[in-house]
Design an enzyme around this catalytic site. Structure first.
Site, short mmCIF file in Angstrom:
data_model
loop_
_atom_site.label_atom_id
_atom_site.label_comp_id
_atom_site.label_asym_id
_atom_site.label_seq_id
_atom_site.Cartn_x
_atom_site.Cartn_y
_atom_site.Cartn_z
N CYS A 2 -14.15 9.07 11.82
CA CYS A 2 -14.42 10.07 12.85
C CYS A 2 -13.09 10.61 13.35
O CYS A 2 -12.02 10.10 13.02
CB CYS A 2 -15.20 9.46 14.01
SG CYS A 2 -16.78 8.71 13.53
N GLY A 28 -15.24 14.46 10.33
CA GLY A 28 -16.64 14.20 10.65
C GLY A 28 -17.40 15.48 10.85
O GLY A 28 -16.99 16.32 11.65
N ASN A 101 -13.35 5.69 16.77
CA ASN A 101 -13.20 5.91 15.34
C ASN A 101 -12.99 4.56 14.68
O ASN A 101 -12.06 3.83 15.03
CB ASN A 101 -11.99 6.82 15.07
CG ASN A 101 -11.63 6.87 13.59
OD1 ASN A 101 -12.51 6.82 12.73
ND2 ASN A 101 -10.35 6.97 13.29
N GLY A 102 -13.86 4.22 13.72
CA GLY A 102 -13.70 2.95 13.02
C GLY A 102 -15.03 2.25 12.86
O GLY A 102 -16.11 2.86 12.93
N TYR A 255 -7.08 10.45 1.07
CA TYR A 255 -8.14 11.45 1.18
C TYR A 255 -8.35 12.02 2.58
O TYR A 255 -8.41 13.23 2.75
CB TYR A 255 -9.47 10.85 0.69
CG TYR A 255 -10.67 11.75 0.89
CD1 TYR A 255 -10.95 12.77 -0.01
CD2 TYR A 255 -11.53 11.58 1.98
CE1 TYR A 255 -12.04 13.60 0.16
CE2 TYR A 255 -12.63 12.42 2.16
CZ TYR A 255 -12.88 13.42 1.26
OH TYR A 255 -13.96 14.25 1.43
N THR A 301 -7.84 18.02 -1.63
CA THR A 301 -6.93 16.93 -1.28
C THR A 301 -5.97 16.56 -2.39
O THR A 301 -4.89 16.01 -2.13
CB THR A 301 -7.75 15.68 -0.89
OG1 THR A 301 -8.90 16.08 -0.17
CG2 THR A 301 -6.92 14.75 -0.04
N ASP A 363 -7.96 14.29 -9.32
CA ASP A 363 -8.68 14.09 -8.06
C ASP A 363 -7.94 13.06 -7.22
O ASP A 363 -7.15 12.25 -7.76
CB ASP A 363 -10.11 13.62 -8.33
CG ASP A 363 -11.08 14.06 -7.23
OD1 ASP A 363 -10.60 14.53 -6.18
OD2 ASP A 363 -12.29 13.96 -7.44
N ASP A 364 -8.19 13.08 -5.91
CA ASP A 364 -7.52 12.12 -5.04
C ASP A 364 -8.03 10.71 -5.28
O ASP A 364 -7.28 9.75 -5.19
CB ASP A 364 -7.71 12.51 -3.57
CG ASP A 364 -9.17 12.69 -3.20
OD1 ASP A 364 -9.85 11.68 -2.96
OD2 ASP A 364 -9.64 13.84 -3.17
#
Length: 490
Positions: A2, A28, A101-102, A255, A301, A363-364
């Protein structure tokens, strides 16, 4: 994952919170919310959708106050209704709004403690509401409302909570409180802005949110540290946890974070460039006669890494996919069916860049593999002679339990498979992954040689430790099948 922002200003902060949150939208897309404090009133507005959809002029006018927090949500567990939108609010012992966040890994035990010992009720499945009630209870035990009591409350949270978390909260009568887990897994950065009326402070998940608001990046909030900024603009800081191994999440650099952000004094842009250099060198070692005609990134990314791979190999770098800017990030779509549908809506190949060429797609990372498989097929249909696929990250073989939606192991394409088996499943002519040691060296860079990271999704080593049965419980909560059942039930 988030995005969070907190600001203490000398004027109204709602508009600044909105702008900061918009800069963190990539973290998010499920829901967004803002809470502001004005004297003895705390105002909250939140809902499902993007930042621009949740807030209109009427909602913004109601968000009065010079102290506030904001959140954009990316769900890993729980329901996906509006009751999960943050910030959450309680009115005891004080009016407190909190955003997080987490992910906590002892949510079930904490929920029982909150109900049976703290005598508090949790209304949602969100671990953020649990965290709010733990913080509120610990603050209540201090019988005072000062920076010192806030620090002691955070000490109590850190003793009880386990996992990765970065938190912003506004407390009526005090101001802004922000803190970070003892391992520093989830990011949080502090900024300062001087005005004619005095100094203003902000904290955010990424420095890019501070940049757009004109705040100077002061430093990262340290692992286990709490920051208190009073409503008068006084700044206090203290370490509120016993020293632990510092292990910032490496997937932020792979990412999640924007390339123009600084996390732990490391440029995300430069880290991704170094990933490309080390992966390009590995390609040269393993396949010196690679025959690659062109390197094409899978936007967005992977661009930094892809450009450096092309430079190392001495081949052309080309943009081969046009991205629809109005489609969200595929990785954080809420279900597999939505992710599958989104790939073709999101990307369209330029046949001229593929026709009759040996193409290296970059790609990442490769998580579930569904997106990668479709993109490889797109490249073939666009006329590529051969399609190679390079991942700037190692194979993702284990769930992430600290706030990133890498669910049960069974849904990870690399789990239980060799790289050759993954190559065949994705349908590419050659698959090459970054080595973990090279990834960690690339992210640390020359300034921080030997720095440790949380690389658990690659190596299965969880810095907080894991209780027996935990993975079985998160599979029930976080698998696509589990989320589908919850959506049907609601």
């Amino acid at each position: 994952m988030c995005g969070i922002v907190g600001i203490v200003g000398t004027t109204e902060v709602a508009a600044a919170l909105y702008d900061g949150l918009a800069m963190l939208q990539h973290r998010g897309q499920d829901a967004a919310g803002i809470a502001t404090a004005d004297g003895s009133h705390l105002r909250v507005h939140k809902g499902n959708g993007l930042v621009r959809d949740v807030f209109d002029a009427k909602a913004m006018r109601l968000l009065e106050g010079r102290v506030g927090i904001a959140h954009c949500r990316y769900p890993t567990a729980g329901s996906e209704g509006s009751d999960e939108a943050q910030p959450f609010y309680v009115n005891s012992p004080y009016g407190i709004a909190l955003a997080h966040n987490g992910n906590l890994i002892n949510t079930d035990a904490l929920r029982r403690e909150v109900f049976e010992q703290d005598r508090r009720n949790v209304n949602t499945e969100s671990d953020s509401e649990v965290l709010l009630n733990v913080f509120a209870h610990e603050l209540d035990t201090q019988h005072a409302l000062t920076p010192e009591s806030a620090f002691r409350a955070v000490e109590g949270v850190n003793r009880r909570a386990k996992g990765g978390y970065a938190v912003v909260a506004t407390v009526l009568g005090l101001g802004l409180v922000a803190f970070r887990d003892p391992h520093g897994i989830r990011p949080l950065v502090l900024g300062k802005r001087s005005t004619p009326s005095g100094d203003e402070y902000a904290v955010a998940s990424e420095s890019v949110a501070l940049d757009v608001l004109g705040f100077e990046r002061v430093r990262d909030v340290a692992p286990g540290e709490a920051i208190v900024v009073t409503a008068r603009g006084e700044l206090f800081a203290r370490i509120c946890a016993e020293p632990q191994q510092h292990a910032p999440c490496i997937f932020e650099y792979v990412y999640f974070a924007r390339p123009d952000s600084m996390i732990e004094d490391i440029s995300v842009h430069k880290a991704r460039m170094r990933m490309g250099v080390t992966l390009g060198e590995k390609i040269q070692r393993e396949r010196p006669d690679h025959g690659i005609d062109v390197v094409i990134p899978i936007p967005d990314t992977s661009r930094d890494s892809a450009l450096e791979i092309a430079n190392v190999l001495g081949v052309k770098y080309r943009e081969g996919f046009i991205k629809n800017r109005y489609i969200g990030r595929t990785f954080i779509m809420p279900g597999q069916g939505e992710r599958v549908k989104s790939v073709k809506r999101k990307l369209n190949p330029i046949p001229l860049e593929f026709r009759d060429r040996v193409v290296l797609l970059v790609d990442d990372s490769i998580v579930r593999g569904t997106t990668s498989k479709q993109i490889v097929q797109m490249a073939r249909e666009a006329g590529a002679k051969k399609v190679y696929l390079a991942s700037a990250a190692p194979p993702v073989r284990y769930p992430n339990i600290y706030g990133i939606d890498m669910p049960s192991s069974d849904e990870l394409v690399a789990h239980g498979r060799t790289e050759k088996e993954i190559e065949e499943l994705l349908g590419c002519d050659w698959l090459i992954y970054q080595d973990l040691a090279d990834l960690e060296t690339a992210v640390a860079g020359p300034k921080f040689p030997g720095r440790k990271f949380d690389s658990s999704c690659f190596n299965g080593e969880y810095v907080t430790g894991i209780e027996a049965g935990y993975f079985e419980r998160i599979q029930q909560l976080r698998s696509d099948e589990a989320k589908k059942k919850r959506r049907v039930a609601s």
